[in-house]
Design an enzyme around this catalytic site. Structure first.
Site, PDB file in Angstrom:
ATOM      1  N   GLY A 103       0.831  -1.201   0.000  1.00  0.00           N
ATOM      2  CA  GLY A 103       0.000   0.000   0.000  1.00  0.00           C
ATOM      3  C   GLY A 103       0.860   1.244   0.000  1.00  0.00           C
ATOM      4  O   GLY A 103       2.090   1.190  -0.061  1.00  0.00           O
ATOM      5  N   GLY A 106       1.083   8.748   3.260  1.00  0.00           N
ATOM      6  CA  GLY A 106       1.709  10.046   3.108  1.00  0.00           C
ATOM      7  C   GLY A 106       3.218   9.980   3.088  1.00  0.00           C
ATOM      8  O   GLY A 106       3.887  10.815   2.481  1.00  0.00           O
ATOM      9  N   VAL A 110       4.751   0.999   0.803  1.00  0.00           N
ATOM     10  CA  VAL A 110       5.069  -0.048   1.770  1.00  0.00           C
ATOM     11  C   VAL A 110       5.123  -1.391   1.053  1.00  0.00           C
ATOM     12  O   VAL A 110       4.224  -1.718   0.259  1.00  0.00           O
ATOM     13  CB  VAL A 110       4.029  -0.098   2.910  1.00  0.00           C
ATOM     14  CG1 VAL A 110       4.441  -1.138   3.953  1.00  0.00           C
ATOM     15  CG2 VAL A 110       3.872   1.273   3.552  1.00  0.00           C
ATOM     16  N   LYS A 125       8.819   0.422   4.594  1.00  0.00           N
ATOM     17  CA  LYS A 125       8.224   1.667   4.090  1.00  0.00           C
ATOM     18  C   LYS A 125       9.332   2.531   3.493  1.00  0.00           C
ATOM     19  O   LYS A 125      10.309   2.857   4.159  1.00  0.00           O
ATOM     20  CB  LYS A 125       7.514   2.411   5.215  1.00  0.00           C
ATOM     21  CG  LYS A 125       6.738   3.649   4.742  1.00  0.00           C
ATOM     22  CD  LYS A 125       6.211   4.454   5.915  1.00  0.00           C
ATOM     23  CE  LYS A 125       5.166   3.696   6.696  1.00  0.00           C
ATOM     24  NZ  LYS A 125       4.589   4.540   7.776  1.00  0.00           N
ATOM     25  N   ASP A 223      -2.622  11.682  14.334  1.00  0.00           N
ATOM     26  CA  ASP A 223      -3.022  11.102  13.046  1.00  0.00           C
ATOM     27  C   ASP A 223      -3.863   9.845  13.241  1.00  0.00           C
ATOM     28  O   ASP A 223      -3.681   8.852  12.533  1.00  0.00           O
ATOM     29  CB  ASP A 223      -1.784  10.796  12.207  1.00  0.00           C
ATOM     30  CG  ASP A 223      -2.089  10.717  10.716  1.00  0.00           C
ATOM     31  OD1 ASP A 223      -3.169  11.196  10.301  1.00  0.00           O
ATOM     32  OD2 ASP A 223      -1.263  10.183   9.957  1.00  0.00           O
TER      33      ASP A 223
END
Length: 425
Positions: A103, A106, A110, A125, A223
């Site tokens: 996926g 921001g 990944v 990542k 977040d």
């Protein structure tokens, strides 16, 4: 609107460290306009049933004990992270092959990888230099995850920083994100049942409680959203992506002034308007996640013209507590008890109170959800009998203590009065 709030029993004050403030609000981020909930209904306190102790299913007791043990210590130990070479991570991900892609967020893309020493499956990542986050968030992520250790926060294994190449290596979470399951399910994904949703809610709340009340200094996550809740075996939830996290305010200050960062639909009103960040900003975002878990709908529906916030969509059903159950995700096919659904909606609305000072502390939210989860066991009701209740319009749902047995009903009412008396004082 003035939503009710749980009576506060916060942890003792802790020494706080002044963060490096990001003063000012960027022009782009200042456009974040959380919905004005002024026309939403008033919600009464959930004071009739918050026990001193709650229980979960036996198969989750070990995890709960580990969480409580981790929560009981506030001494912060900074762990040294393993430093990987770029060559190692290229090999682990097979040169970032397309079939290893998991996926993108921001920070960047990944990938699933496998280390040779030790033999371990990981998530890698890779920083995208054209992404929304950059070098500062990379450093913050390493710092924050090196300071925390909790069963409901993802573990950072190490990092790579070679020239312009910046990568983070995490433990692999095989079931993906909560967002995947609620809003973008793959063909092989079954809809989350109510008990699984409650397990995710309780675990996530514990992770936030740890950051707010058991870290030294306190940490504001900033977040909280369904995309950042990752799921391990057995749908065990872990908070991820601490790149936007901030340390709590110093001394008598009640907030941190910072650029408005985060995701539209989850941003607390006072933070979006002023850039004043508090731990209660996280509480608001968690309330949105709770509504997502109940409804299965996105925090911001971009298919509607101009976008529609989840709280706006829910308003018609929030005008009457008897209609809360109508918010339930139809994919659950009515296989849930109505009383826990109503209580979770009430807790969500308390978390989303317009007045941030009236929002409950996350330790109170954990206690409330623990108890609601104990009500949600599909195998037993309060008398130990099977009782799955689907949505209906029978009119009985306005009595949360309706029972066939008058003695049991009287007992439940007496219990409610006891807890109500406790929280009034």
């Amino acid at each position: 609107m003035k939503m009710g709030g749980l009576s506060c029993s916060c942890f003792p004050r802790r020494r706080k460290v002044n963060p490096e403030d990001d003063n000012g609000v960027s022009e782009e981020q200042s456009k974040l306009k959380p919905p004005d909930a002024a026309s939403a209904p008033t919600v009464q306190k959930v004071h009739d049933e918050i026990p001193e102790q709650s229980t979960e299913k036996s198969q989750t007791k070990k995890t709960e004990q580990e969480s409580r043990k981790a929560d009981s210590t506030s001494d912060t130990v900074v762990r040294k992270q393993r430093e990987f070479s770029y060559k190692e991570l290229v090999k682990a991900t097979r040169n970032f092959r397309e079939d290893a892609f998991l996926g993108e967020g921001g920070f960047g893309q990944v990938y699933k990888g496998k280390l040779e020493n030790p033999d371990q499956v990981v998530a890698v990542k890779r920083l995208s230099h054209g992404g929304l986050q950059g070098n500062k968030e990379f450093q913050v992520e390493i710092t924050m995850l090196s300071m925390v250790c909790h069963p409901n926060i993802v573990t950072l294994i190490g990092y790579c920083s070679e020239s312009d190449k910046q990568l983070l290596v995490y433990e692999f979470m095989p079931l993906g994100s909560l967002e995947d399951h609620l809003h973008d399910p793959k063909p092989n994904m079954k809809p989350l049942d109510w008990n699984t949703r409650m397990k995710i809610a309780v675990g996530t709340a514990r992770g936030l409680d740890y950051l707010h009340n058991h870290c030294e200094p306190r940490i504001i996550y900033r977040d909280m959203k369904s995309a950042n809740i990752l799921l391990g075996e057995g749908y065990h939830p872990k908070i991820s992506d601490l790149g936007l996290a901030k340390f709590g305010p110093l001394g008598d200050k009640s907030y941190v002034s910072t650029r408005v960062m985060g995701t539209m639909g989850y941003c607390a009103p006072e933070y979006g308007y002023t850039g004043h960040l508090t731990i209660k900003s996280d509480t608001y975002s968690f309330g949105v996640v709770l509504l997502e878990l109940v409804t299965g709908r996105e925090a911001l529906d971009r298919t509607k013209e101009g976008g529609q916030y989840l709280i706006e969509w829910a308003k018609p059903m929030l005008m009457d507590k008897r209609r809360y159950v109508k918010l339930a995700d139809p994919r659950m096919k009515g296989e849930f008890m109505q009383r826990p659904v109503r209580k979770v909606v009430e807790v969500a609305l308390m978390c989303m109170d317009d007045d941030h000072e009236k929002r409950p502390d996350m330790n109170e939210v954990v206690d409330a959800l623990d108890f609601v989860a104990s009500l949600s066991d599909p195998n037993t009701d309060q008398r130990g009998q099977s009782k799955l209740i689907a949505n209906d319009d029978s009119g009985d749902e306005d009595d949360p203590f309706k029972e066939d047995d008058k003695d049991e009903r009287a007992k439940a009412i007496a219990e409610a009065k006891m807890w109500g008396e406790r929280y009034r004082h």
